[in-house]
Design a protein around this motif. Structure first.
Motif, mmCIF file in Angstrom:
data_model
loop_
_atom_site.group_PDB
_atom_site.id
_atom_site.type_symbol
_atom_site.label_atom_id
_atom_site.label_comp_id
_atom_site.label_asym_id
_atom_site.label_seq_id
_atom_site.Cartn_x
_atom_site.Cartn_y
_atom_site.Cartn_z
ATOM 1 N N PHE A 257 0.835 -1.200 0.000
ATOM 2 C CA PHE A 257 0.000 0.000 0.000
ATOM 3 C C PHE A 257 0.865 1.243 0.000
ATOM 4 C CE2 PHE A 257 -1.877 3.424 2.540
ATOM 5 C CZ PHE A 257 -2.985 3.711 1.749
ATOM 6 N N ARG A 258 0.502 2.197 -0.828
ATOM 7 C CA ARG A 258 1.240 3.462 -0.822
ATOM 8 C C ARG A 258 0.281 4.620 -1.079
ATOM 9 N NH1 ARG A 258 6.879 4.489 -0.721
ATOM 10 N NH2 ARG A 258 7.265 6.590 -1.468
ATOM 11 N N SER A 259 0.384 5.666 -0.268
ATOM 12 C CA SER A 259 -0.412 6.858 -0.588
ATOM 13 C C SER A 259 0.496 7.901 -1.213
ATOM 14 C CB SER A 259 -1.117 7.378 0.655
ATOM 15 O OG SER A 259 -0.173 7.750 1.609
ATOM 16 N N MET A 260 -0.052 8.640 -2.137
ATOM 17 C CA MET A 260 0.719 9.663 -2.838
ATOM 18 C C MET A 260 0.031 11.005 -2.683
ATOM 19 S SD MET A 260 1.516 7.939 -6.514
ATOM 20 C CE MET A 260 2.370 9.356 -7.207
ATOM 21 N N ALA A 261 0.790 12.008 -2.296
ATOM 22 C CA ALA A 261 0.217 13.349 -2.210
ATOM 23 C C ALA A 261 0.550 14.081 -3.507
ATOM 24 C CB ALA A 261 0.799 14.087 -1.026
ATOM 25 N N ASN A 262 -0.441 14.254 -4.310
ATOM 26 C CA ASN A 262 -0.209 14.923 -5.590
ATOM 27 C C ASN A 262 -0.799 16.314 -5.619
ATOM 28 O OD1 ASN A 262 1.309 13.408 -7.421
ATOM 29 N ND2 ASN A 262 -0.362 11.945 -7.553
ATOM 30 N N ARG A 263 -1.776 16.529 -4.729
ATOM 31 C CA ARG A 263 -2.455 17.816 -4.748
ATOM 32 C C ARG A 263 -1.438 18.917 -4.517
ATOM 33 N NH1 ARG A 263 -7.543 16.995 -1.480
ATOM 34 N NH2 ARG A 263 -8.045 15.656 -3.219
ATOM 35 N N GLY A 264 -1.487 19.936 -5.338
ATOM 36 C CA GLY A 264 -0.575 21.059 -5.148
ATOM 37 C C GLY A 264 0.761 20.868 -5.825
ATOM 38 N N SER A 265 1.072 19.631 -6.225
ATOM 39 C CA SER A 265 2.346 19.455 -6.915
ATOM 40 C C SER A 265 2.170 19.887 -8.361
ATOM 41 C CB SER A 265 2.809 18.004 -6.849
ATOM 42 O OG SER A 265 2.052 17.215 -7.720
ATOM 43 N N ARG A 266 3.254 20.359 -8.956
ATOM 44 C CA ARG A 266 3.120 20.924 -10.291
ATOM 45 C C ARG A 266 3.358 19.889 -11.384
ATOM 46 N NH1 ARG A 266 7.452 24.912 -10.579
ATOM 47 N NH2 ARG A 266 6.866 25.044 -12.748
ATOM 48 N N GLY A 267 2.326 19.634 -12.130
ATOM 49 C CA GLY A 267 2.461 18.825 -13.344
ATOM 50 C C GLY A 267 2.835 17.379 -13.114
ATOM 51 N N GLY A 268 2.703 16.612 -14.157
ATOM 52 C CA GLY A 268 3.178 15.230 -14.127
ATOM 53 C C GLY A 268 2.396 14.297 -13.232
ATOM 54 N N ILE A 269 1.203 14.703 -12.792
ATOM 55 C CA ILE A 269 0.473 13.878 -11.840
ATOM 56 C C ILE A 269 0.136 12.519 -12.426
ATOM 57 C CG2 ILE A 269 -1.738 13.624 -10.634
ATOM 58 C CD1 ILE A 269 -1.584 16.635 -10.094
ATOM 59 N N SER A 270 -0.447 12.507 -13.614
ATOM 60 C CA SER A 270 -0.846 11.207 -14.143
ATOM 61 C C SER A 270 0.378 10.405 -14.571
ATOM 62 C CB SER A 270 -1.836 11.362 -15.288
ATOM 63 O OG SER A 270 -1.339 12.249 -16.234
ATOM 64 N N ARG A 271 1.425 11.095 -15.017
ATOM 65 C CA ARG A 271 2.640 10.374 -15.382
ATOM 66 C C ARG A 271 3.228 9.681 -14.154
ATOM 67 N NH1 ARG A 271 7.560 11.595 -14.556
ATOM 68 N NH2 ARG A 271 7.229 13.826 -14.339
ATOM 69 N N LYS A 272 3.341 10.445 -13.065
ATOM 70 C CA LYS A 272 3.923 9.859 -11.848
ATOM 71 C C LYS A 272 3.080 8.702 -11.329
ATOM 72 C CE LYS A 272 6.811 13.478 -10.095
ATOM 73 N NZ LYS A 272 6.999 14.555 -9.150
ATOM 74 N N LYS B 218 3.206 11.825 -24.881
ATOM 75 C CA LYS B 218 2.811 13.220 -25.103
ATOM 76 C C LYS B 218 3.021 14.059 -23.843
ATOM 77 C CE LYS B 218 -0.654 12.795 -28.732
ATOM 78 N NZ LYS B 218 -2.096 12.837 -29.003
ATOM 79 N N GLU B 219 2.683 13.465 -22.720
ATOM 80 C CA GLU B 219 2.813 14.194 -21.464
ATOM 81 C C GLU B 219 4.279 14.510 -21.148
ATOM 82 O OE1 GLU B 219 1.065 13.874 -16.915
ATOM 83 O OE2 GLU B 219 0.634 12.320 -18.364
ATOM 84 N N ILE B 220 5.146 13.527 -21.414
ATOM 85 C CA ILE B 220 6.570 13.742 -21.157
ATOM 86 C C ILE B 220 7.105 14.834 -22.091
ATOM 87 C CG2 ILE B 220 8.872 12.682 -21.269
ATOM 88 C CD1 ILE B 220 7.452 10.011 -20.461
ATOM 89 N N ILE B 221 6.656 14.804 -23.355
ATOM 90 C CA ILE B 221 7.090 15.830 -24.311
ATOM 91 C C ILE B 221 6.681 17.221 -23.813
ATOM 92 C CG2 ILE B 221 6.730 16.740 -26.654
ATOM 93 C CD1 ILE B 221 8.142 14.251 -27.118
ATOM 94 N N VAL B 222 5.438 17.354 -23.395
ATOM 95 C CA VAL B 222 4.967 18.653 -22.913
ATOM 96 C C VAL B 222 5.813 19.113 -21.729
ATOM 97 C CG1 VAL B 222 3.045 19.815 -21.722
ATOM 98 C CG2 VAL B 222 2.601 18.416 -23.737
ATOM 99 N N GLU B 223 6.058 18.191 -20.793
ATOM 100 C CA GLU B 223 6.850 18.552 -19.614
ATOM 101 C C GLU B 223 8.264 18.980 -20.000
ATOM 102 O OE1 GLU B 223 7.023 15.759 -16.338
ATOM 103 O OE2 GLU B 223 4.955 15.210 -16.762
ATOM 104 N N GLU B 224 8.871 18.204 -20.912
ATOM 105 C CA GLU B 224 10.258 18.512 -21.275
ATOM 106 C C GLU B 224 10.354 19.825 -22.036
ATOM 107 O OE1 GLU B 224 12.417 15.288 -22.991
ATOM 108 O OE2 GLU B 224 12.394 14.176 -21.107
ATOM 109 N N LEU B 225 9.438 20.028 -22.994
ATOM 110 C CA LEU B 225 9.469 21.283 -23.750
ATOM 111 C C LEU B 225 9.217 22.464 -22.829
ATOM 112 C CD1 LEU B 225 7.661 20.407 -27.100
ATOM 113 C CD2 LEU B 225 10.110 20.587 -26.649
ATOM 114 N N ASN B 226 8.305 22.272 -21.906
ATOM 115 C CA ASN B 226 7.969 23.332 -20.966
ATOM 116 C C ASN B 226 9.182 23.738 -20.131
ATOM 117 O OD1 ASN B 226 5.929 25.017 -20.028
ATOM 118 N ND2 ASN B 226 5.649 23.755 -18.204
#
Ligand SMILES: Nc1nc2c(ncn2[C@@H]2O[C@H](COP(=O)(O)OP(=O)(O)OP(=O)(O)O)[C@@H](O)[C@H]2O)c(=O)[nH]1
Ligand SMILES: [Mg+2]
Length: 321
Positions: free
Chosen positions: A122-137, A277-285
């Motif tokens: 079991f693992r909980s992840m705090a994604n709220r408030g983190s910038r970008g990459g949520i679904s990728r992570k 696509k998501e990784i491309i957006v993140e990297e270009l950004n």
């Protein structure tokens, strides 16, 4: 003897042996997840290594309103999966709820008890408030659990706004949990949750109004345009452990349907396309936003008292740098 150097990803000075991850070693899996959460090149290297070992786990997304009983369902499903000898991974995304904080803590403790063995992680992840990459992570954390020999990975997230769409992207089977009181919510969520559900769970069916809600739900389902898979509706009372076997059967049925006609293949291909696509957006950004461009932007904005410079003009100038 295999060289540890070639089999390992170094995190600071602590190596993670890839074979330990494949063996489901709790510490190795936990550390690998931390690496992914921290991101950067360490995370990329790790995913490179484990990715070929993924694709075995059935990924189940569980979403729905806060307090609908998602964690309780996950808990009960986990016990049932364990009975049939399956290895289970659980990822709870942003599990802190202002409404059910206390109850949640209890659930978490219960799940954490489960997570003390190799069979359930079991693992909980705090994604709220983190910038970008949520679904990728999230996808990458699930990849790690998948590569660690889990047969089933459940991803729990509260269905608000974008997150339910993210979960549908990350999952093979998406379960939307509703409760007898969700009548109004159904109206609101029609566009979002209705479209993504492979299975609806009407939980808390021990409460009044369950049958009315069931009727509402079946009525709303008629709006579904894609008739390839008509979402199943399963009535449960997680707290009484009722309907859980039926839910597991519905998941199994959807899984079989996915495997027939290779629906699972096209679903996974689409998932891969979206991740790329998501990784491309993140990297270009991150490439684009150099210090120079950031300070140019700030200067242009502070000189723009009379709205003379349009956003498009600013973009053009930034691109020239
Ligand atoms: N009456 C009834 N209560 C339930 C049932 N399932 C869960 N609950 C209760 O509902 C509350 C919320 O349950 P959780 O499992 O934490 O709900 P959740 O959807 O995970 O909540 P969040 O993660 O905060 O969105 C707890 O007090 C549970 O005991 C059920 O079938 N019937
Ligand atoms: Mg929960």
């Amino acid at each position: 003897m295999r060289s540890i150097v070639f089999q390992s990803i170094f995190v600071l000075v602590m190596p993670i042996n890839i074979n330990d991850i494949y063996d489901g070693d709790i510490k190795a899996v936990a550390r690998a997840i931390s690496v992914v959460e921290n991101g950067g090149t360490g995370a990329n290297e790790l995913i490179e290594k484990i990715y070929p070992n993924t694709g075995n786990a059935h990924r189940i997304g569980i979403t729905g309103p806060s307090g609908a009983g998602k964690s309780t369902l996950v808990d009960k499903l986990t016990h049932l999966y364990r009975k049939s000898g399956k290895m289970v991974g659980i990822v709870a995304i942003d599990p802190t709820s202002p409404f059910t904080g206390g109850a949640l803590l209890g659930d978490r403790l219960r799940l954490q008890e489960l997570s003390l063995n190799k069979e359930v992680f079991f693992r909980s992840m705090a994604n709220r408030g983190s910038r970008g990459g949520i679904s990728r992570k999230t996808g990458e954390v699930v990849d790690i659990l998948d590569s660690s020999g889990k047969d089933v990975v459940m991803i729990e997230t509260v269905g608000v706004g974008q997150s339910e769409l993210d979960i549908a992207g990350a999952a093979d089977t998406t379960i939307v949990v509703l409760v007898p009181e969700s009548g109004d919510e159904i109206q609101v969520m029609k566009a979002g949750l209705m479209e993504i559900a492979d299975i609806f769970v009407l939980n808390k069916s021990d409460r009044e109004g369950a049958d009315l809600m069931l009727a509402h739900l079946s009525e709303s389902l008629k709006l579904r345009s894609d008739v390839n898979w008509l979402p199943k509706i399963v009535k449960t009372s997680a707290i009484r452990n009722e309907g859980i076997e039926e839910l597991m059967e519905a998941i199994e049925e959807h899984s079989k349907w996915l495997s027939s006609e290779d629906k699972i293949g096209s679903k996974r291909n689409l998932r891969l396309i979206n991740r790329v696509k998501e990784i491309i957006v993140e990297e270009l950004n991150s490439e684009f936003w150099t210090d120079e461009r950031m300070s140019l932007l700030e200067n242009m904005i502070s000189d723009n008292g009379n709205n003379l410079i349009t956003p498009y003009k600013i973009v053009e100038d930034l691109k020239k740098v």
